[in-house]
Design a protein around this motif. Structure first.
Motif, mmCIF file in Angstrom:
data_model
loop_
_atom_site.group_PDB
_atom_site.id
_atom_site.type_symbol
_atom_site.label_atom_id
_atom_site.label_comp_id
_atom_site.label_asym_id
_atom_site.label_seq_id
_atom_site.Cartn_x
_atom_site.Cartn_y
_atom_site.Cartn_z
ATOM 1 N N GLN A 45 0.855 -1.188 0.000
ATOM 2 C CA GLN A 45 0.000 0.000 0.000
ATOM 3 C C GLN A 45 0.888 1.233 0.000
ATOM 4 N N VAL A 46 0.441 2.246 -0.696
ATOM 5 C CA VAL A 46 1.215 3.477 -0.864
ATOM 6 C C VAL A 46 0.358 4.659 -0.416
ATOM 7 N N PRO A 47 0.945 5.845 -0.315
ATOM 8 C CA PRO A 47 0.215 7.007 0.206
ATOM 9 C C PRO A 47 -0.718 7.661 -0.808
ATOM 10 N N TRP A 48 -1.680 6.905 -1.295
ATOM 11 C CA TRP A 48 -2.690 7.437 -2.207
ATOM 12 C C TRP A 48 -3.937 7.814 -1.432
ATOM 13 N N PRO A 55 0.649 13.419 -0.350
ATOM 14 C CA PRO A 55 1.262 14.460 0.470
ATOM 15 C C PRO A 55 2.783 14.442 0.305
ATOM 16 N N THR A 56 3.430 15.564 0.544
ATOM 17 C CA THR A 56 4.890 15.613 0.423
ATOM 18 C C THR A 56 5.580 15.259 1.736
ATOM 19 N N ASP A 57 4.912 15.448 2.875
ATOM 20 C CA ASP A 57 5.479 15.182 4.192
ATOM 21 C C ASP A 57 5.499 13.680 4.496
ATOM 22 N N PHE A 58 6.639 13.173 5.005
ATOM 23 C CA PHE A 58 6.741 11.744 5.288
ATOM 24 C C PHE A 58 5.695 11.291 6.295
ATOM 25 N N GLY A 59 5.511 12.029 7.380
ATOM 26 C CA GLY A 59 4.539 11.629 8.391
ATOM 27 C C GLY A 59 3.140 11.500 7.815
ATOM 28 N N ASP A 60 2.749 12.448 6.988
ATOM 29 C CA ASP A 60 1.433 12.384 6.348
ATOM 30 C C ASP A 60 1.337 11.172 5.426
ATOM 31 N N TRP A 66 -0.724 3.674 6.224
ATOM 32 C CA TRP A 66 -1.301 2.801 7.246
ATOM 33 C C TRP A 66 -2.827 2.794 7.157
ATOM 34 N N ARG A 67 -3.423 3.951 6.871
ATOM 35 C CA ARG A 67 -4.879 4.002 6.699
ATOM 36 C C ARG A 67 -5.301 3.048 5.596
ATOM 37 N N ASN A 68 -4.535 2.999 4.509
ATOM 38 C CA ASN A 68 -4.857 2.123 3.385
ATOM 39 C C ASN A 68 -4.688 0.648 3.759
ATOM 40 N N VAL A 69 -3.642 0.326 4.517
ATOM 41 C CA VAL A 69 -3.458 -1.055 5.001
ATOM 42 C C VAL A 69 -4.651 -1.450 5.867
ATOM 43 N N LEU A 70 -5.022 -0.581 6.795
ATOM 44 C CA LEU A 70 -6.136 -0.883 7.694
ATOM 45 C C LEU A 70 -7.461 -0.997 6.950
ATOM 46 N N ALA A 71 -7.618 -0.276 5.851
ATOM 47 C CA ALA A 71 -8.835 -0.384 5.039
ATOM 48 C C ALA A 71 -8.954 -1.770 4.420
ATOM 49 N N GLU A 97 13.249 6.603 12.012
ATOM 50 C CA GLU A 97 12.710 6.916 13.341
ATOM 51 C C GLU A 97 11.256 7.356 13.283
ATOM 52 N N GLU A 98 10.930 8.244 12.366
ATOM 53 C CA GLU A 98 9.546 8.701 12.261
ATOM 54 C C GLU A 98 8.631 7.550 11.878
ATOM 55 N N ASN A 99 9.097 6.686 10.987
ATOM 56 C CA ASN A 99 8.337 5.494 10.616
ATOM 57 C C ASN A 99 8.050 4.650 11.854
ATOM 58 N N GLY A 100 9.055 4.444 12.685
ATOM 59 C CA GLY A 100 8.871 3.646 13.897
ATOM 60 C C GLY A 100 7.869 4.276 14.854
ATOM 61 N N ARG A 101 7.928 5.580 15.027
ATOM 62 C CA ARG A 101 6.988 6.276 15.922
ATOM 63 C C ARG A 101 5.547 6.132 15.417
ATOM 64 N N ILE A 102 5.365 6.330 14.129
ATOM 65 C CA ILE A 102 4.008 6.249 13.576
ATOM 66 C C ILE A 102 3.508 4.809 13.602
ATOM 67 N N ARG A 103 4.384 3.858 13.291
ATOM 68 C CA ARG A 103 3.985 2.440 13.364
ATOM 69 C C ARG A 103 3.515 2.116 14.776
#
Length: 136
Positions: A45-48, A55-60, A66-71, A97-103
């Motif tokens: 899944q990708v950030p679509w 979005p251009t921001d990594f966190g977004d 993750w929203r797409n995975v959960l869908a 690091e940011e990936n780990g925090r959001i995960r």
């Protein structure tokens, strides 16, 4: 973790052999699944978003992915607690690091087996891709 669904009980057990290094993050070295009746393989899944905007921001991007995975999991009647394996592809080591925090925000205390790969991603605007395996 023992979970019950419909008429079956299944278990996702963390495997952390004592000869391996102590875990440094929100994952387990392996998972043993017993008693499962269904397995879902979530394609990368990708950030679509609905409008095709990335979005251009990594966190977004990470939260959207993750929203797409959960869908996909929700479509199968599953959630985070059903994840047995997650593979994340990052376009740059700087996002670790940011990936780990959001995960951790998404998974809470659930600890599936995790692999993180730093690689080139299919579309240059995508900063990550996440694939997963879930069971119930």
């Amino acid at each position: 973790m023992r979970l019950a669904s419909a008429a079956m009980t299944y278990e996702i057990e963390q495997l952390n052999p004592p000869i391996l290094p102590e875990r440094t993050g929100a994952y387990t070295h392996g998972t043993l699944v017993t008693g499962a009746r269904r397995t879902v393989f979530v394609s990368g899944q990708v950030p679509w978003a609905e409008q095709g905007v990335v979005p251009t921001d990594f966190g977004d991007q990470c939260r959207l992915t993750w929203r797409n995975v959960l869908a996909v999991l929700a479509e199968a009647g599953m959630g985070v607690e059903n994840l047995a394996k997650v593979t994340t592809y990052l376009s740059d080591r700087a996002y670790r690091e940011e990936n780990g925090r959001i995960r951790h925000e998404v998974l809470g205390d659930h600890r599936p087996a995790i692999t993180i790969i730093i690689t080139d991603i299919y579309a240059p605007e995508w900063l990550l891709e996440i694939e997963a395996v879930a069971v119930d």
